[in-house]
Scaffold this motif. Structure first.
Motif, PDB file in Angstrom:
ATOM      1  N   LEU A  64      35.968 -40.253  -7.724  1.00  0.00           N
ATOM      2  CA  LEU A  64      35.948 -39.615  -9.043  1.00  0.00           C
ATOM      3  C   LEU A  64      34.523 -39.186  -9.361  1.00  0.00           C
ATOM      4  O   LEU A  64      33.561 -39.894  -9.055  1.00  0.00           O
ATOM      5  N   PHE A  65      34.399 -38.029  -9.973  1.00  0.00           N
ATOM      6  CA  PHE A  65      33.100 -37.415 -10.247  1.00  0.00           C
ATOM      7  C   PHE A  65      32.842 -37.485 -11.747  1.00  0.00           C
ATOM      8  O   PHE A  65      33.575 -36.902 -12.550  1.00  0.00           O
ATOM      9  N   TYR A  66      31.788 -38.227 -12.100  1.00  0.00           N
ATOM     10  CA  TYR A  66      31.456 -38.475 -13.507  1.00  0.00           C
ATOM     11  C   TYR A  66      30.186 -37.749 -13.914  1.00  0.00           C
ATOM     12  O   TYR A  66      29.181 -37.818 -13.202  1.00  0.00           O
ATOM     13  N   HIS A  67      30.266 -37.072 -15.048  1.00  0.00           N
ATOM     14  CA  HIS A  67      29.078 -36.423 -15.613  1.00  0.00           C
ATOM     15  C   HIS A  67      28.408 -37.372 -16.600  1.00  0.00           C
ATOM     16  O   HIS A  67      28.979 -37.678 -17.644  1.00  0.00           O
ATOM     17  N   SER A  68      27.210 -37.820 -16.269  1.00  0.00           N
ATOM     18  CA  SER A  68      26.489 -38.730 -17.164  1.00  0.00           C
ATOM     19  C   SER A  68      25.683 -37.933 -18.192  1.00  0.00           C
ATOM     20  O   SER A  68      25.604 -36.707 -18.132  1.00  0.00           O
ATOM     21  N   ASN A  69      25.098 -38.663 -19.129  1.00  0.00           N
ATOM     22  CA  ASN A  69      24.218 -38.101 -20.160  1.00  0.00           C
ATOM     23  C   ASN A  69      24.902 -37.077 -21.061  1.00  0.00           C
ATOM     24  O   ASN A  69      25.510 -37.461 -22.041  1.00  0.00           O
ATOM     25  N   GLU A  70      24.785 -35.815 -20.714  1.00  0.00           N
ATOM     26  CA  GLU A  70      25.220 -34.779 -21.654  1.00  0.00           C
ATOM     27  C   GLU A  70      26.719 -34.806 -21.948  1.00  0.00           C
ATOM     28  O   GLU A  70      27.136 -34.545 -23.055  1.00  0.00           O
ATOM     29  N   VAL A  75      35.345 -35.828 -14.544  1.00  0.00           N
ATOM     30  CA  VAL A  75      35.815 -34.437 -14.594  1.00  0.00           C
ATOM     31  C   VAL A  75      36.570 -33.981 -13.349  1.00  0.00           C
ATOM     32  O   VAL A  75      37.279 -32.975 -13.407  1.00  0.00           O
ATOM     33  N   GLY A  76      36.411 -34.677 -12.226  1.00  0.00           N
ATOM     34  CA  GLY A  76      37.049 -34.158 -11.027  1.00  0.00           C
ATOM     35  C   GLY A  76      37.245 -35.209  -9.956  1.00  0.00           C
ATOM     36  O   GLY A  76      36.769 -36.339 -10.076  1.00  0.00           O
ATOM     37  N   ILE A  77      37.974 -34.788  -8.915  1.00  0.00           N
ATOM     38  CA  ILE A  77      38.261 -35.656  -7.780  1.00  0.00           C
ATOM     39  C   ILE A  77      37.676 -35.028  -6.523  1.00  0.00           C
ATOM     40  O   ILE A  77      37.885 -33.840  -6.258  1.00  0.00           O
ATOM     41  N   ALA A  78      36.952 -35.847  -5.769  1.00  0.00           N
ATOM     42  CA  ALA A  78      36.401 -35.409  -4.490  1.00  0.00           C
ATOM     43  C   ALA A  78      36.882 -36.384  -3.421  1.00  0.00           C
ATOM     44  O   ALA A  78      37.537 -37.387  -3.732  1.00  0.00           O
ATOM     45  N   ARG A  79      36.591 -36.057  -2.165  1.00  0.00           N
ATOM     46  CA  ARG A  79      36.930 -36.973  -1.072  1.00  0.00           C
ATOM     47  C   ARG A  79      35.737 -37.118  -0.152  1.00  0.00           C
ATOM     48  O   ARG A  79      34.958 -36.165   0.040  1.00  0.00           O
ATOM     49  N   VAL A  80      35.609 -38.279   0.443  1.00  0.00           N
ATOM     50  CA  VAL A  80      34.566 -38.506   1.433  1.00  0.00           C
ATOM     51  C   VAL A  80      34.923 -37.695   2.676  1.00  0.00           C
ATOM     52  O   VAL A  80      36.018 -37.827   3.206  1.00  0.00           O
ATOM     53  N   GLN A  85      28.343 -52.040 -15.756  1.00  0.00           N
ATOM     54  CA  GLN A  85      27.015 -51.836 -15.157  1.00  0.00           C
ATOM     55  C   GLN A  85      26.600 -50.402 -15.393  1.00  0.00           C
ATOM     56  O   GLN A  85      26.747 -49.538 -14.522  1.00  0.00           O
ATOM     57  N   GLY A  86      26.097 -50.189 -16.585  1.00  0.00           N
ATOM     58  CA  GLY A  86      25.822 -48.833 -17.040  1.00  0.00           C
ATOM     59  C   GLY A  86      24.944 -48.007 -16.121  1.00  0.00           C
ATOM     60  O   GLY A  86      25.068 -46.799 -16.088  1.00  0.00           O
ATOM     61  N   ARG A  87      24.063 -48.658 -15.383  1.00  0.00           N
ATOM     62  CA  ARG A  87      23.099 -47.871 -14.603  1.00  0.00           C
ATOM     63  C   ARG A  87      23.493 -47.701 -13.148  1.00  0.00           C
ATOM     64  O   ARG A  87      22.799 -47.019 -12.399  1.00  0.00           O
ATOM     65  N   LEU A  88      24.577 -48.327 -12.727  1.00  0.00           N
ATOM     66  CA  LEU A  88      25.010 -48.191 -11.335  1.00  0.00           C
ATOM     67  C   LEU A  88      25.602 -46.798 -11.116  1.00  0.00           C
ATOM     68  O   LEU A  88      26.447 -46.355 -11.880  1.00  0.00           O
ATOM     69  N   SER A  89      25.149 -46.126 -10.046  1.00  0.00           N
ATOM     70  CA  SER A  89      25.532 -44.719  -9.879  1.00  0.00           C
ATOM     71  C   SER A  89      26.645 -44.501  -8.859  1.00  0.00           C
ATOM     72  O   SER A  89      27.209 -43.412  -8.795  1.00  0.00           O
ATOM     73  N   VAL A  90      26.937 -45.513  -8.045  1.00  0.00           N
ATOM     74  CA  VAL A  90      28.037 -45.420  -7.084  1.00  0.00           C
ATOM     75  C   VAL A  90      28.796 -46.731  -7.146  1.00  0.00           C
ATOM     76  O   VAL A  90      28.189 -47.792  -6.940  1.00  0.00           O
ATOM     77  N   MET A  91      30.081 -46.684  -7.451  1.00  0.00           N
ATOM     78  CA  MET A  91      30.817 -47.937  -7.651  1.00  0.00           C
ATOM     79  C   MET A  91      32.247 -47.822  -7.165  1.00  0.00           C
ATOM     80  O   MET A  91      32.811 -46.724  -7.129  1.00  0.00           O
ATOM     81  N   PRO A  92      32.819 -48.971  -6.758  1.00  0.00           N
ATOM     82  CA  PRO A  92      34.221 -48.956  -6.348  1.00  0.00           C
ATOM     83  C   PRO A  92      35.135 -48.988  -7.572  1.00  0.00           C
ATOM     84  O   PRO A  92      34.738 -49.465  -8.639  1.00  0.00           O
ATOM     85  N   LEU A  93      36.333 -48.484  -7.389  1.00  0.00           N
ATOM     86  CA  LEU A  93      37.386 -48.599  -8.406  1.00  0.00           C
ATOM     87  C   LEU A  93      38.604 -49.210  -7.738  1.00  0.00           C
ATOM     88  O   LEU A  93      38.867 -48.948  -6.559  1.00  0.00           O
ATOM     89  N   THR A  94      39.363 -49.994  -8.476  1.00  0.00           N
ATOM     90  CA  THR A  94      40.648 -50.454  -7.938  1.00  0.00           C
ATOM     91  C   THR A  94      41.619 -49.279  -7.959  1.00  0.00           C
ATOM     92  O   THR A  94      41.433 -48.311  -8.702  1.00  0.00           O
ATOM     93  N   ASP A  95      42.682 -49.375  -7.152  1.00  0.00           N
ATOM     94  CA  ASP A  95      43.663 -48.282  -7.168  1.00  0.00           C
ATOM     95  C   ASP A  95      44.331 -48.205  -8.533  1.00  0.00           C
ATOM     96  O   ASP A  95      44.657 -47.136  -9.023  1.00  0.00           O
ATOM     97  N   HIS A  96      44.459 -49.371  -9.169  1.00  0.00           N
ATOM     98  CA  HIS A  96      45.047 -49.379 -10.511  1.00  0.00           C
ATOM     99  C   HIS A  96      44.181 -48.613 -11.510  1.00  0.00           C
ATOM    100  O   HIS A  96      44.686 -47.796 -12.290  1.00  0.00           O
ATOM    101  N   ALA A  97      42.876 -48.852 -11.475  1.00  0.00           N
ATOM    102  CA  ALA A  97      41.966 -48.155 -12.393  1.00  0.00           C
ATOM    103  C   ALA A  97      41.963 -46.657 -12.106  1.00  0.00           C
ATOM    104  O   ALA A  97      42.014 -45.831 -13.021  1.00  0.00           O
ATOM    105  N   PHE A  98      41.925 -46.317 -10.813  1.00  0.00           N
ATOM    106  CA  PHE A  98      41.928 -44.905 -10.421  1.00  0.00           C
ATOM    107  C   PHE A  98      43.172 -44.199 -10.959  1.00  0.00           C
ATOM    108  O   PHE A  98      43.097 -43.134 -11.568  1.00  0.00           O
ATOM    109  N   LYS A  99      44.318 -44.841 -10.762  1.00  0.00           N
ATOM    110  CA  LYS A  99      45.574 -44.200 -11.179  1.00  0.00           C
ATOM    111  C   LYS A  99      45.688 -44.124 -12.698  1.00  0.00           C
ATOM    112  O   LYS A  99      46.218 -43.149 -13.232  1.00  0.00           O
ATOM    113  N   LEU A 100      45.154 -45.140 -13.379  1.00  0.00           N
ATOM    114  CA  LEU A 100      45.181 -45.100 -14.845  1.00  0.00           C
ATOM    115  C   LEU A 100      44.309 -43.956 -15.369  1.00  0.00           C
ATOM    116  O   LEU A 100      44.694 -43.245 -16.309  1.00  0.00           O
TER     117      LEU A 100
END
Length: 142
Positions: free
Chosen positions: A50-56, A61-66, A115-130
């Motif tokens: 998941l692609f998150y826009h910080s600050n502004e 906003v979007g989904i990407a893949r490795v 962890q507000g300042r962490l820029s790369v983090m895992p999500l559970t499948d449940h959180a992702f789907k929610l």
DNA sequence: GCCAACGTTGGC
DNA sequence: GCCAACGTTGGC
């Protein structure tokens, strides 16, 4: 093997989702935090990001893949830092704002909140789907 | 623009 | 190895 789920942050004024849509893929480099680096190293090809826009904007906003797993970060010669490549997949139907994520008890323990300042983090499948449900997005897996 | 959170650095 | 000082991130 199942794919894992991640979230990465970017300041839209530095590198935006719209730019990723144009570029199709981007080298996710410049990470200089050990915890974030460890997460990059765990990413596997095909994982969802998941692609998150910080600050502004403060919204997912979007989904990407490795599309390329961890390798030496090209922006430094120090061996401990790595980059991955991620590819645009699809936009969310609607952005999911941080303010709305905070209203979801089921999302109260995700890294974005805890962890507000962490820029790369895992999500559970449940959180992702929610999050996708909140965005009214149907994931195209084809 | 302010400031809280927190990771990093360096003196001891 | 502790901890104060400092720098950075990111929400507000």
């Amino acid at each position: 093997m199942a794919y894992s789920y991640w979230l990465v942050k970017s300041e839209p004024s530095v590198y935006s989702w719209e730019q990723l849509v144009k570029d199709k893929k981007i080298t996710w480099d410049g990470v200089r935090n050990y915890q974030a680096r460890n997460h990059l190293q765990q990413m596997k090809k095909g994982d969802w990001v998941l692609f998150y826009h910080s600050n502004e904007e403060r919204a997912i906003v979007g989904i990407a893949r490795v599309c390329k797993e961890a390798y030496q970060d090209p922006t430094t010669s120090i061996a401990q830092w790595v980059a991955v490549d991620i590819a645009h997949h699809q936009a969310l139907t609607q952005p999911v704002y941080l303010a709305d994520i905070k209203k979801q008890p089921a999302l109260s323990d995700i890294g974005l909140i805890k962890q507000g300042r962490l820029s790369v983090m895992p999500l559970t499948d449940h959180a992702f789907k929610l999050i996708l449900t909140l965005s009214k997005t149907l994931l195209h897996t084809a």
